[in-house]
Design a protein around this motif. Sequence first.
Motif, PDB file in Angstrom:
ATOM      1  N   ALA A  66       0.956  -1.111   0.075  1.00 54.81           N
ATOM      2  CA  ALA A  66       0.069  -0.063   0.084  1.00 54.81           C
ATOM      3  C   ALA A  66       0.926   1.158   0.072  1.00 54.81           C
ATOM      4  O   ALA A  66       2.077   1.386   0.433  1.00 54.81           O
ATOM      5  N   PRO A  67       0.363   2.170  -0.429  1.00 57.65           N
ATOM      6  CA  PRO A  67       1.263   3.386  -0.588  1.00 57.65           C
ATOM      7  C   PRO A  67       1.537   3.809   0.851  1.00 57.65           C
ATOM      8  O   PRO A  67       0.578   3.740   1.770  1.00 57.65           O
ATOM      9  N   ALA A  68       2.695   4.235   1.187  1.00 55.72           N
ATOM     10  CA  ALA A  68       2.922   4.841   2.525  1.00 55.72           C
ATOM     11  C   ALA A  68       1.952   5.990   3.003  1.00 55.72           C
ATOM     12  O   ALA A  68       1.574   6.952   2.400  1.00 55.72           O
ATOM     13  N   LEU A  69       1.497   5.729   4.270  1.00 55.21           N
ATOM     14  CA  LEU A  69       0.646   6.724   4.877  1.00 55.21           C
ATOM     15  C   LEU A  69       1.407   7.871   5.738  1.00 55.21           C
ATOM     16  O   LEU A  69       2.512   7.826   6.038  1.00 55.21           O
ATOM     17  N   ALA A  70       0.895   9.148   5.301  1.00 57.59           N
ATOM     18  CA  ALA A  70       1.526  10.452   5.923  1.00 57.59           C
ATOM     19  C   ALA A  70       1.214  10.433   7.180  1.00 57.59           C
ATOM     20  O   ALA A  70       0.190   9.942   7.742  1.00 57.59           O
ATOM     21  N   LEU A  71       1.921  11.338   8.032  1.00 53.90           N
ATOM     22  CA  LEU A  71       1.722  11.294   9.211  1.00 53.90           C
ATOM     23  C   LEU A  71       0.379  11.878   9.577  1.00 53.90           C
ATOM     24  O   LEU A  71      -0.442  11.342  10.606  1.00 53.90           O
ATOM     25  N   ALA A  72      -0.120  12.810   8.926  1.00 52.75           N
ATOM     26  CA  ALA A  72      -1.534  13.350   9.244  1.00 52.75           C
ATOM     27  C   ALA A  72      -2.451  12.238   8.822  1.00 52.75           C
ATOM     28  O   ALA A  72      -3.545  12.147   9.620  1.00 52.75           O
ATOM     29  N   ASP A  73      -2.524  11.465   7.884  1.00 49.25           N
ATOM     30  CA  ASP A  73      -3.262  10.131   7.629  1.00 49.25           C
ATOM     31  C   ASP A  73      -3.272   9.221   8.835  1.00 49.25           C
ATOM     32  O   ASP A  73      -4.264   8.797   9.272  1.00 49.25           O
ATOM     33  N   ILE A  74      -2.308   8.894   9.503  1.00 51.16           N
ATOM     34  CA  ILE A  74      -2.078   8.054  10.589  1.00 51.16           C
ATOM     35  C   ILE A  74      -2.773   8.598  11.900  1.00 51.16           C
ATOM     36  O   ILE A  74      -3.338   7.979  12.559  1.00 51.16           O
ATOM     37  N   GLN A  75      -2.452   9.909  11.995  1.00 53.84           N
ATOM     38  CA  GLN A  75      -3.125  10.540  13.164  1.00 53.84           C
ATOM     39  C   GLN A  75      -4.849  10.715  12.774  1.00 53.84           C
ATOM     40  O   GLN A  75      -5.606  10.386  13.711  1.00 53.84           O
ATOM     41  N   ALA A  76      -5.156  10.679  11.668  1.00 57.65           N
ATOM     42  CA  ALA A  76      -6.787  10.792  11.337  1.00 57.65           C
ATOM     43  C   ALA A  76      -7.198   9.306  11.609  1.00 57.65           C
ATOM     44  O   ALA A  76      -8.266   9.185  12.210  1.00 57.65           O
ATOM     45  N   CYS A 133       4.525   6.801  16.173  1.00 51.39           N
ATOM     46  CA  CYS A 133       5.007   6.697  14.928  1.00 51.39           C
ATOM     47  C   CYS A 133       6.298   7.659  14.740  1.00 51.39           C
ATOM     48  O   CYS A 133       6.182   8.637  14.722  1.00 51.39           O
ATOM     49  N   GLY A 134       7.557   6.814  14.461  1.00 48.54           N
ATOM     50  CA  GLY A 134       8.664   7.905  14.578  1.00 48.54           C
ATOM     51  C   GLY A 134       8.832   8.708  15.575  1.00 48.54           C
ATOM     52  O   GLY A 134       9.252   9.916  15.541  1.00 48.54           O
ATOM     53  N   GLY A 135       8.524   8.366  17.024  1.00 48.60           N
ATOM     54  CA  GLY A 135       8.631   9.185  18.172  1.00 48.60           C
ATOM     55  C   GLY A 135       7.390  10.167  18.479  1.00 48.60           C
ATOM     56  O   GLY A 135       7.596  11.133  19.289  1.00 48.60           O
ATOM     57  N   VAL A 136       6.369  10.152  17.376  1.00 45.77           N
ATOM     58  CA  VAL A 136       5.335  11.166  17.208  1.00 45.77           C
ATOM     59  C   VAL A 136       4.224  10.321  17.803  1.00 45.77           C
ATOM     60  O   VAL A 136       3.886   9.458  17.318  1.00 45.77           O
ATOM     61  N   PRO A 137       3.297  11.103  19.148  1.00 44.62           N
ATOM     62  CA  PRO A 137       2.225  10.754  19.290  1.00 44.62           C
ATOM     63  C   PRO A 137       1.084  10.725  18.391  1.00 44.62           C
ATOM     64  O   PRO A 137       0.974  11.715  17.751  1.00 44.62           O
ATOM     65  N   VAL A 138       0.340   9.505  17.927  1.00 42.65           N
ATOM     66  CA  VAL A 138      -0.624   9.750  16.879  1.00 42.65           C
ATOM     67  C   VAL A 138      -2.005   9.490  17.272  1.00 42.65           C
ATOM     68  O   VAL A 138      -2.948   9.661  16.643  1.00 42.65           O
ATOM     69  N   ASN A 139      -2.323   9.114  18.754  1.00 41.51           N
ATOM     70  CA  ASN A 139      -3.392   9.243  18.892  1.00 41.51           C
ATOM     71  C   ASN A 139      -3.898   9.923  20.196  1.00 41.51           C
ATOM     72  O   ASN A 139      -4.735   9.575  21.136  1.00 41.51           O
ATOM     73  N   ASP A 140      -2.971  10.757  20.534  1.00 37.45           N
ATOM     74  CA  ASP A 140      -3.066  11.651  21.725  1.00 37.45           C
ATOM     75  C   ASP A 140      -2.406  12.844  21.453  1.00 37.45           C
ATOM     76  O   ASP A 140      -2.192  13.175  20.365  1.00 37.45           O
ATOM     77  N   ARG A 141      -2.350  14.041  22.494  1.00 37.63           N
ATOM     78  CA  ARG A 141      -1.739  15.060  22.564  1.00 37.63           C
ATOM     79  C   ARG A 141      -0.532  14.863  22.011  1.00 37.63           C
ATOM     80  O   ARG A 141       0.330  13.919  22.440  1.00 37.63           O
ATOM     81  N   PRO A 142       0.040  15.929  21.481  1.00 36.10           N
ATOM     82  CA  PRO A 142       1.601  15.879  20.989  1.00 36.10           C
ATOM     83  C   PRO A 142       2.631  15.975  22.199  1.00 36.10           C
ATOM     84  O   PRO A 142       3.715  15.240  22.010  1.00 36.10           O
ATOM     85  N   ASP A 143       2.077  16.425  23.282  1.00 33.62           N
ATOM     86  CA  ASP A 143       2.992  16.570  24.458  1.00 33.62           C
ATOM     87  C   ASP A 143       2.843  15.538  25.496  1.00 33.62           C
ATOM     88  O   ASP A 143       3.345  15.417  26.618  1.00 33.62           O
ATOM     89  N   ILE A 144       2.143  14.313  25.264  1.00 27.37           N
ATOM     90  CA  ILE A 144       1.798  13.348  26.097  1.00 27.37           C
ATOM     91  C   ILE A 144       2.975  12.636  26.737  1.00 27.37           C
ATOM     92  O   ILE A 144       2.879  12.413  27.840  1.00 27.37           O
ATOM     93  N   ALA A 145       4.115  12.476  25.846  1.00 29.35           N
ATOM     94  CA  ALA A 145       5.218  11.949  26.590  1.00 29.35           C
ATOM     95  C   ALA A 145       5.729  12.895  27.793  1.00 29.35           C
ATOM     96  O   ALA A 145       6.477  12.300  28.561  1.00 29.35           O
ATOM     97  N   THR A 146       5.638  14.289  27.789  1.00 28.13           N
ATOM     98  CA  THR A 146       6.106  15.353  28.668  1.00 28.13           C
ATOM     99  C   THR A 146       5.176  15.008  30.038  1.00 28.13           C
ATOM    100  O   THR A 146       5.653  15.375  31.207  1.00 28.13           O
TER     101      THR A 146
END
Length: 162
Positions: A66-76, A133-146
């Motif tokens: 399948a074509p690679a999914l963009a980060l925005a698509d993964i977050q969606a 994905c790649g160290g970026v939260p995709v189903n939560d707030r961007p700062d969740i790891a903090t």
Amino acid sequence: MPQTSPPTSTPPGRLAQFRALSAAQQRTLLAASVYLPLCWLGLRFMGLPRLQAWLQRRPLVAATPAPALALADIQALGEAVNIAARHTPFHATCLTRSLLLGWLLRRRGVASELRIGVRLTQGTLDAHAWVECGGVPVNDRPDIATQFAPFGDLVPLDAFQS
């Protein structure tokens, strides 16, 4: 003659909200509605290590490329799983949602990591799960790891495997 107020706009109904989603989000929302209860049951009867192993038994590479999914698509897709979780008749925890999202991403050939973190709030230990994905939260707030200290940073996750 009494004065009438102008009509107020009402929020769109669930069907209109569903139609406003992309086709991929609609499919994910429907799939999540079916699979969330199964993940919830799997956690209760199998436990986290066995369920996680079962969900990851399929190779990461999709059978049909399948074509690679963009980060925005993964977050969606993550948001679609979260929407489905809000409309289930049971309490779909962050762990249930994250396990399902990781499995759905794996089926699409997308590498992701389940992160489980903890924090101490007023003497109470809180735990939370999310997918990165790649160290970026995709189903939560961007700062969740903090907000939560990920277990992987404290204790090797292998220590929890039996």
